[in-house]
Design a protein around this motif. Structure first.
Motif, PDB file in Angstrom:
ATOM      1  N   ALA A 426      -6.310 -26.648  44.255  1.00 30.35           N
ATOM      2  CA  ALA A 426      -6.066 -27.867  43.821  1.00 30.35           C
ATOM      3  C   ALA A 426      -5.594 -28.924  45.286  1.00 30.35           C
ATOM      4  CB  ALA A 426      -5.213 -28.326  42.723  1.00 30.35           C
ATOM      5  N   PRO A 427      -6.359 -29.065  46.181  1.00 39.16           N
ATOM      6  CA  PRO A 427      -5.888 -29.758  47.253  1.00 39.16           C
ATOM      7  C   PRO A 427      -5.606 -31.237  47.237  1.00 39.16           C
ATOM      8  CG  PRO A 427      -8.250 -29.292  47.569  1.00 39.16           C
ATOM      9  CD  PRO A 427      -7.918 -28.651  46.283  1.00 39.16           C
ATOM     10  N   THR A 428      -6.054 -32.143  46.186  1.00 35.15           N
ATOM     11  CA  THR A 428      -5.961 -33.144  45.813  1.00 35.15           C
ATOM     12  C   THR A 428      -4.671 -33.568  45.148  1.00 35.15           C
ATOM     13  OG1 THR A 428      -7.283 -33.449  43.854  1.00 35.15           O
ATOM     14  CG2 THR A 428      -8.404 -33.862  45.979  1.00 35.15           C
ATOM     15  N   LEU A 429      -4.048 -32.637  44.614  1.00 40.37           N
ATOM     16  CA  LEU A 429      -2.916 -32.882  43.959  1.00 40.37           C
ATOM     17  C   LEU A 429      -1.623 -32.017  44.091  1.00 40.37           C
ATOM     18  CD1 LEU A 429      -4.163 -33.089  40.056  1.00 40.37           C
ATOM     19  CD2 LEU A 429      -3.390 -35.060  41.656  1.00 40.37           C
ATOM     20  N   ASP A 430      -0.658 -32.471  44.105  1.00 41.33           N
ATOM     21  CA  ASP A 430       0.725 -31.541  44.694  1.00 41.33           C
ATOM     22  C   ASP A 430       1.272 -30.893  43.233  1.00 41.33           C
ATOM     23  OD1 ASP A 430       3.747 -31.681  44.688  1.00 41.33           O
ATOM     24  OD2 ASP A 430       2.934 -31.364  46.741  1.00 41.33           O
ATOM     25  N   LEU A 431       1.138 -29.637  43.460  1.00 35.80           N
ATOM     26  CA  LEU A 431       1.787 -28.823  42.272  1.00 35.80           C
ATOM     27  C   LEU A 431       3.222 -28.814  42.233  1.00 35.80           C
ATOM     28  CD1 LEU A 431      -0.739 -25.765  42.725  1.00 35.80           C
ATOM     29  CD2 LEU A 431      -1.122 -27.564  41.399  1.00 35.80           C
ATOM     30  N   GLY A 432       3.873 -29.164  43.019  1.00 38.83           N
ATOM     31  CA  GLY A 432       5.335 -29.226  42.912  1.00 38.83           C
ATOM     32  C   GLY A 432       5.853 -27.884  42.487  1.00 38.83           C
ATOM     33  N   LYS A 495       8.207 -32.335  34.238  1.00 36.59           N
ATOM     34  CA  LYS A 495       7.531 -31.956  35.345  1.00 36.59           C
ATOM     35  C   LYS A 495       5.791 -31.780  35.236  1.00 36.59           C
ATOM     36  CE  LYS A 495      11.107 -29.626  38.036  1.00 36.59           C
ATOM     37  NZ  LYS A 495      11.218 -28.061  38.827  1.00 36.59           N
ATOM     38  N   ASP A 496       5.358 -32.841  35.211  1.00 37.82           N
ATOM     39  CA  ASP A 496       3.806 -32.803  34.849  1.00 37.82           C
ATOM     40  C   ASP A 496       3.357 -33.292  36.031  1.00 37.82           C
ATOM     41  OD1 ASP A 496       1.457 -33.308  33.939  1.00 37.82           O
ATOM     42  OD2 ASP A 496       1.740 -34.801  32.361  1.00 37.82           O
ATOM     43  N   ASP A 497       2.447 -32.183  36.961  1.00 37.30           N
ATOM     44  CA  ASP A 497       2.014 -32.200  38.197  1.00 37.30           C
ATOM     45  C   ASP A 497       0.559 -33.094  38.090  1.00 37.30           C
ATOM     46  OD1 ASP A 497       1.925 -28.923  37.682  1.00 37.30           O
ATOM     47  OD2 ASP A 497       0.229 -30.145  37.459  1.00 37.30           O
ATOM     48  N   THR A 498       0.014 -33.252  36.966  1.00 38.94           N
ATOM     49  CA  THR A 498      -1.009 -33.700  36.772  1.00 38.94           C
ATOM     50  C   THR A 498      -0.962 -35.561  37.071  1.00 38.94           C
ATOM     51  OG1 THR A 498      -0.918 -34.343  34.272  1.00 38.94           O
ATOM     52  CG2 THR A 498      -1.792 -32.345  35.130  1.00 38.94           C
ATOM     53  N   ARG A 499       0.380 -35.801  36.932  1.00 39.25           N
ATOM     54  CA  ARG A 499       0.711 -37.375  36.917  1.00 39.25           C
ATOM     55  C   ARG A 499       1.192 -37.586  38.298  1.00 39.25           C
ATOM     56  NH1 ARG A 499       3.567 -39.448  32.118  1.00 39.25           N
ATOM     57  NH2 ARG A 499       4.246 -37.188  31.380  1.00 39.25           N
ATOM     58  N   LEU A 500       1.321 -36.758  39.214  1.00 41.92           N
ATOM     59  CA  LEU A 500       1.970 -36.713  40.422  1.00 41.92           C
ATOM     60  C   LEU A 500       0.897 -36.397  41.737  1.00 41.92           C
ATOM     61  CD1 LEU A 500       4.398 -37.232  42.531  1.00 41.92           C
ATOM     62  CD2 LEU A 500       4.592 -34.362  42.245  1.00 41.92           C
ATOM     63  N   MET A 501       0.482 -37.429  42.791  1.00 36.52           N
ATOM     64  CA  MET A 501      -0.281 -37.180  43.665  1.00 36.52           C
ATOM     65  C   MET A 501       0.409 -37.387  44.855  1.00 36.52           C
ATOM     66  SD  MET A 501      -3.739 -38.997  44.775  1.00 36.52           S
ATOM     67  CE  MET A 501      -4.729 -38.593  43.218  1.00 36.52           C
ATOM     68  N   ARG A 546       1.796 -43.884  29.909  1.00 35.81           N
ATOM     69  CA  ARG A 546       2.332 -43.060  30.712  1.00 35.81           C
ATOM     70  C   ARG A 546       2.486 -43.550  32.166  1.00 35.81           C
ATOM     71  NH1 ARG A 546       2.336 -37.937  28.171  1.00 35.81           N
ATOM     72  NH2 ARG A 546       1.077 -37.796  26.391  1.00 35.81           N
ATOM     73  N   ALA A 547       3.624 -42.865  32.759  1.00 34.24           N
ATOM     74  CA  ALA A 547       4.100 -43.064  34.337  1.00 34.24           C
ATOM     75  C   ALA A 547       3.187 -42.190  35.173  1.00 34.24           C
ATOM     76  CB  ALA A 547       5.411 -43.225  34.486  1.00 34.24           C
ATOM     77  N   PHE A 548       2.737 -42.779  36.264  1.00 34.97           N
ATOM     78  CA  PHE A 548       2.197 -42.001  37.428  1.00 34.97           C
ATOM     79  C   PHE A 548       2.760 -42.385  38.775  1.00 34.97           C
ATOM     80  CE2 PHE A 548      -0.906 -41.755  33.847  1.00 34.97           C
ATOM     81  CZ  PHE A 548      -1.690 -40.581  33.842  1.00 34.97           C
ATOM     82  N   VAL A 549       2.745 -41.334  39.595  1.00 34.90           N
ATOM     83  CA  VAL A 549       3.483 -41.398  40.825  1.00 34.90           C
ATOM     84  C   VAL A 549       2.589 -40.990  42.102  1.00 34.90           C
ATOM     85  CG1 VAL A 549       5.557 -40.933  42.139  1.00 34.90           C
ATOM     86  CG2 VAL A 549       5.894 -41.464  39.836  1.00 34.90           C
ATOM     87  N   ILE A 550       2.419 -41.831  43.031  1.00 33.32           N
ATOM     88  CA  ILE A 550       1.948 -41.219  44.295  1.00 33.32           C
ATOM     89  C   ILE A 550       3.078 -41.246  45.229  1.00 33.32           C
ATOM     90  CG2 ILE A 550       0.949 -43.641  44.796  1.00 33.32           C
ATOM     91  CD1 ILE A 550      -1.148 -42.261  46.241  1.00 33.32           C
ATOM     92  N   VAL A 551       3.094 -40.248  45.818  1.00 33.71           N
ATOM     93  CA  VAL A 551       4.145 -39.890  46.963  1.00 33.71           C
ATOM     94  C   VAL A 551       3.396 -40.116  48.279  1.00 33.71           C
ATOM     95  CG1 VAL A 551       5.909 -38.429  48.144  1.00 33.71           C
ATOM     96  CG2 VAL A 551       5.840 -38.674  45.732  1.00 33.71           C
ATOM     97  N   ILE A 552       3.903 -40.873  49.053  1.00 30.13           N
ATOM     98  CA  ILE A 552       3.261 -41.077  50.532  1.00 30.13           C
ATOM     99  C   ILE A 552       4.240 -40.711  51.540  1.00 30.13           C
ATOM    100  CG2 ILE A 552       2.109 -42.806  52.153  1.00 30.13           C
ATOM    101  CD1 ILE A 552       1.435 -44.502  49.773  1.00 30.13           C
ATOM    102  N   GLU A 553       4.095 -39.677  52.120  1.00 32.11           N
ATOM    103  CA  GLU A 553       4.982 -38.928  53.092  1.00 32.11           C
ATOM    104  C   GLU A 553       4.691 -39.746  54.462  1.00 32.11           C
ATOM    105  OE1 GLU A 553       5.313 -34.549  53.228  1.00 32.11           O
ATOM    106  OE2 GLU A 553       4.434 -34.738  51.184  1.00 32.11           O
ATOM    107  N   GLU A 554       5.925 -39.883  55.273  1.00 33.91           N
ATOM    108  CA  GLU A 554       5.606 -40.463  56.507  1.00 33.91           C
ATOM    109  C   GLU A 554       4.921 -41.870  56.324  1.00 33.91           C
ATOM    110  OE1 GLU A 554       7.465 -39.154  58.676  1.00 33.91           O
ATOM    111  OE2 GLU A 554       7.622 -37.031  58.653  1.00 33.91           O
ATOM    112  N   ILE A 555       5.249 -42.599  55.477  1.00 38.16           N
ATOM    113  CA  ILE A 555       4.586 -43.603  55.408  1.00 38.16           C
ATOM    114  C   ILE A 555       4.374 -44.859  56.457  1.00 38.16           C
ATOM    115  CG2 ILE A 555       6.290 -45.053  54.488  1.00 38.16           C
ATOM    116  CD1 ILE A 555       4.399 -46.367  52.250  1.00 38.16           C
TER     117      ILE A 555
END
Length: 734
Positions: A426-432, A495-501, A546-555
């Motif tokens: 699942a490379p497009t989603l972060d599994l946490g 901890k719902d990794d389907t809503r975290l990218m 439902r809430a969704f989050v996208i984390v952008i590292e080194e923005i």
């Protein structure tokens, strides 16, 4: 599989004649001929009656219809404008050239569909139209009711391929049969050659996957029920990861393997087509095509095509070819279609993924179910529809066809009896590191090992809720990425990794990568492809509650304003409504407008010490709140280390040395506090638990030599002796 001219003629003269002599075939053939003759000899007066129109739409002589039976067009019986149209189509002269005959079939299909769909039924009466065309054009139509079958027979008889669409292939197949058997000179001969195409499918082509169970509702007469072969539950693939542009990638893989290709060359092709993937990910795409969907086979170290792979290349609708393999070979797809059938009003994506998760004991997250849903949507078996402001998944016509093709005891017999293997690609989603459905709060962040005070973490969460966009900034090693993901979980409340990218910006990243741009389509052309940000927007828009989050590292490693483009404006809290939607740089339609939904939150991380990073402009700063993190070697850090067995004296020594180093960094006029060394560098891993004192010291010195020393050498690149002295001051004696 192919049949040459000699064998095709033998099949027609021998096996097919015995086939026609069977009792059921005698009846089918007679009724078919009767209705072809009636249709083509009817006068205009007879034609323009409701009774005759009912006959045209409801006759059952050409083929039985299963899924299409419910798509009735009763109001069309009295539509005399439509009747006139059909009469004119019947009398349309038959073109001489094969390509023109194919175009005539396709054009007639489209004309009739546009006249009937919506006006006489909200669903497309495709099966009824194909049966109708079989009566109107008996010289050019077969009685095959779906693209999968006509494509298979087309390849079998080595028919010409002047046009690639589904309807045109009927003419191509009939032309090949007439070339071998002779042009038909009567309605009986025309019908026989049409039925011969079904015979070839049923007796020559139709071959189930090894080990599969035939589930097609057995019917000797032609039918529109899709062919389906189910592997036993324990032999099915445990889900199948769905990545960005997955369908295009599979088509590319199949095309490259048409004449044989090595694994090395195939991996290189995939990586050139999908720059977001790595070698391991490319291998998973090959696995999808090989064992997952049965498109490829391997012989002597070379990948070649299976019959299904050839069908995918031949088809003008790639998604339709994959529906059968997905239902038959991937565990959970059939269950999902039946779930949607039981919920005609729709069901939320997260709820559906949760129900699928419950089917497999080894699925500890909702991710496998989410992938199944993505594949169903990608192949047109499911679609999202907003109901009362809430996005719901609903069964499409194509999905309903396969749901009806499943055996009646499917849900009781297709169950997991062993752990099996799962596909975790699942490379497009972060599994946490959490399990979907596990409640998560700010207190859990502290328990997980956060060294920031509870009230400060709570403040960061409240800022994220209010501002929607938050950047965690600080020196290296202060746990920015670690905290970003846990803040996301706390916002989501589980901890719902389907809503975290999670994504990472880099200097080469562009608007076309992150938002939307033109990409190769695998066919020698270009296609518009959505990037990660539009995928996150679509997912959040699907489930506004439902809430969704996208984390952008080194923005700030990329150019945020350039990467986000016009969407930078839409990040503002008061612009997150449809009315504020903007046209993208690459719109799909002139009317398309995109907005960032209010339930999509963005958390960026920013390393202040990296000299290569771009400055964040004022426009960016105005739309984000900033939360600063500092090195934390206080009581919380000591307690965490103590719990792992670190000696007190050792910890005091580390703190003293790191604090002294940071004082020197902060007092340097060329550096400052943003270059300090964070606590993450000296937070021990779990495998050190209860180690002896010498082992603790060895670990710390390794960190100094391999992680901190290179950083100091970069800080004081013009004073290497000074950096070396600071490194010596850090090391512990053993």
């Amino acid at each position: 599989m192919q049949v040459d001219t000699h064998n095709l003629k033998n099949l027609y003269s021998n096996d097919f004649q015995s086939y026609l002599a069977e009792d059921w075939a005698v009846s089918w053939r007679a009724n078919y001929v009767r209705d072809v003759t009636r249709t083509n000899q009817a006068s205009r007066e007879e034609w323009l009656t409701p009774e005759f129109q009912q006959f045209l739409w409801d006759h059952n002589s050409v083929a039985n219809i299963g899924p299409g039976r419910s798509v009735t067009v009763t109001s069309a019986y009295g539509d005399m404008k439509l009747a006139e149209l059909l009469f004119d189509l019947r009398n349309d002269p038959r073109p001489t050239a094969l390509a023109d005959r194919g175009k005539r079939l396709q054009k007639a299909y489209e004309i009739i569909l546009s006249a009937v769909w919506q006006k006489h039924n909200e669903r497309r009466p495709r099966a009824r139209i194909i049966r109708l065309l079989a009566l109107l054009y008996p010289d050019d139509m077969t009685c095959l009711m779906d693209e999968s079958r006509i494509n298979a027979v087309h390849g079998l008889v080595q028919a010409a391929d002047p046009i690639t669409n589904f309807m045109a292939r009927h003419a191509s197949v009939r032309d090949r049969i007439a070339e071998v058997i002779g042009a038909p000179d009567s309605d009986l001969a025309r019908v026989d050659q049409a039925i011969f195409a079904w015979f070839l499918w049923q007796k020559v082509v139709k071959a189930p996957t090894t080990g599969s169970l035939k589930t097609e509702k057995e019917d000797e007469v032609s039918t529109d029920l899709p062919p389906l072969y189910l592997l036993p539950a324990d032999a099915q693939r445990r889900s199948l990861a769905c990545v960005q542009d997955n369908l295009r990638l599979l088509v590319t893989v199949v095309r490259e393997a048409e004449h044989g290709i090595t694994r090395e060359d195939l991996v290189a092709t995939i990586l050139s087509e999908a720059t977001q993937l790595n070698v391991s990910s490319a291998g998973n795409i090959i696995s999808q095509a090989l064992g997952g969907l049965g498109l490829l086979q391997m012989a002597n170290g070379t990948y070649t095509l299976t019959d299904l792979g050839r069908e995918l290349l031949l088809s003008s609708d790639h998604a339709s070819v994959l529906r059968g393999p997905l239902v038959g070979r991937v565990f959970g797809m059939g269950h999902f279609l039946l779930l949607l059938k039981k919920h005609p009003q729709g069901i939320g994506r997260t709820d559906a993924a949760g129900k699928l998760q419950a089917l497999v004991p080894s699925w500890t997250t909702k991710m496998p179910g989410s992938h199944i849903i993505s594949w169903a949507k990608l192949t047109g078996m499911a679609a999202s529809e907003t109901v009362d402001g809430v996005a719901k998944l609903k069964l499409t016509e194509a999905g309903d066809e396969f749901a009806l093709a499943l055996p009646e005891d499917f849900e009781t017999k297709w169950v997991i009896t062993g752990p099996g293997d799962s596909d975790a690609f699942a490379p497009t989603l972060d599994l946490g590191d959490g399990k979907a459905g596990t409640p998560y709060t700010v207190a859990d962040i502290i328990t997980d090992g956060c060294f920031v005070a509870l009230d400060e973490v709570q403040r960061a969460l409240e800022i994220l809720k209010r501002k929607k966009n938050l950047i965690l900034q600080g020196p290296p090693g202060t746990g920015k990425t670690w905290l970003a993901k846990r803040l996301a979980y706390a916002l989501i409340k589980e901890k719902d990794d389907t809503r975290l990218m999670a994504v990472q910006f880099q200097p080469s990243m562009s608007y076309e990568d992150f938002v939307r741009g033109w990409r190769p389509d695998g066919l020698g052309g270009l296609k518009l492809a959505d990037g990660a940000f539009l995928e996150a927007i679509a997912q959040a828009d699907d489930e506004p509650g439902r809430a969704f989050v996208i984390v952008i590292e080194e923005i700030n490693r990329g150019n945020p304003a350039q990467i986000l483009g016009e969407l930078l404006t839409l990040l503002e809290t008061d612009k997150r409504v449809k009315e504020e939607g903007l046209r993208l740089a690459y719109p799909r339609t002139t009317e398309e407008r995109i907005f960032v939904p209010p339930n999509l939150h963005i958390i960026g991380t920013m390393n202040l010490a990296d000299r290569s990073l771009a400055l964040v402009d004022l426009a960016m700063r105005r739309r984000f709140a900033f939360f600063s993190l500092e090195p934390s070697l206080g009581d919380a850090w000591k307690k965490w280390c103590h719990d792992l067995g670190a000696p007190t004296g050792f910890l005091n020594d580390i703190k003293e040395r790191i604090d002294a180093l940071n004082d020197k960094i902060e007092s340097d006029g060329q550096l400052g506090s943003q270059f300090a060394i964070g606590h993450s560098f000296v937070t021990p891993p779990h495998d050190l638990k209860n180690a002896d004192q010498d082992r603790w010291k060895i670990w710390f010195n390794e960190v100094v030599d391999t992680e901190i020393a290179p950083l100091l050498q970069e800080y004081w690149y013009e004073k290497p002796g000074h950096a070396a002295a600071l490194v010596d001051d850090l090391r512990l004696g053993i």
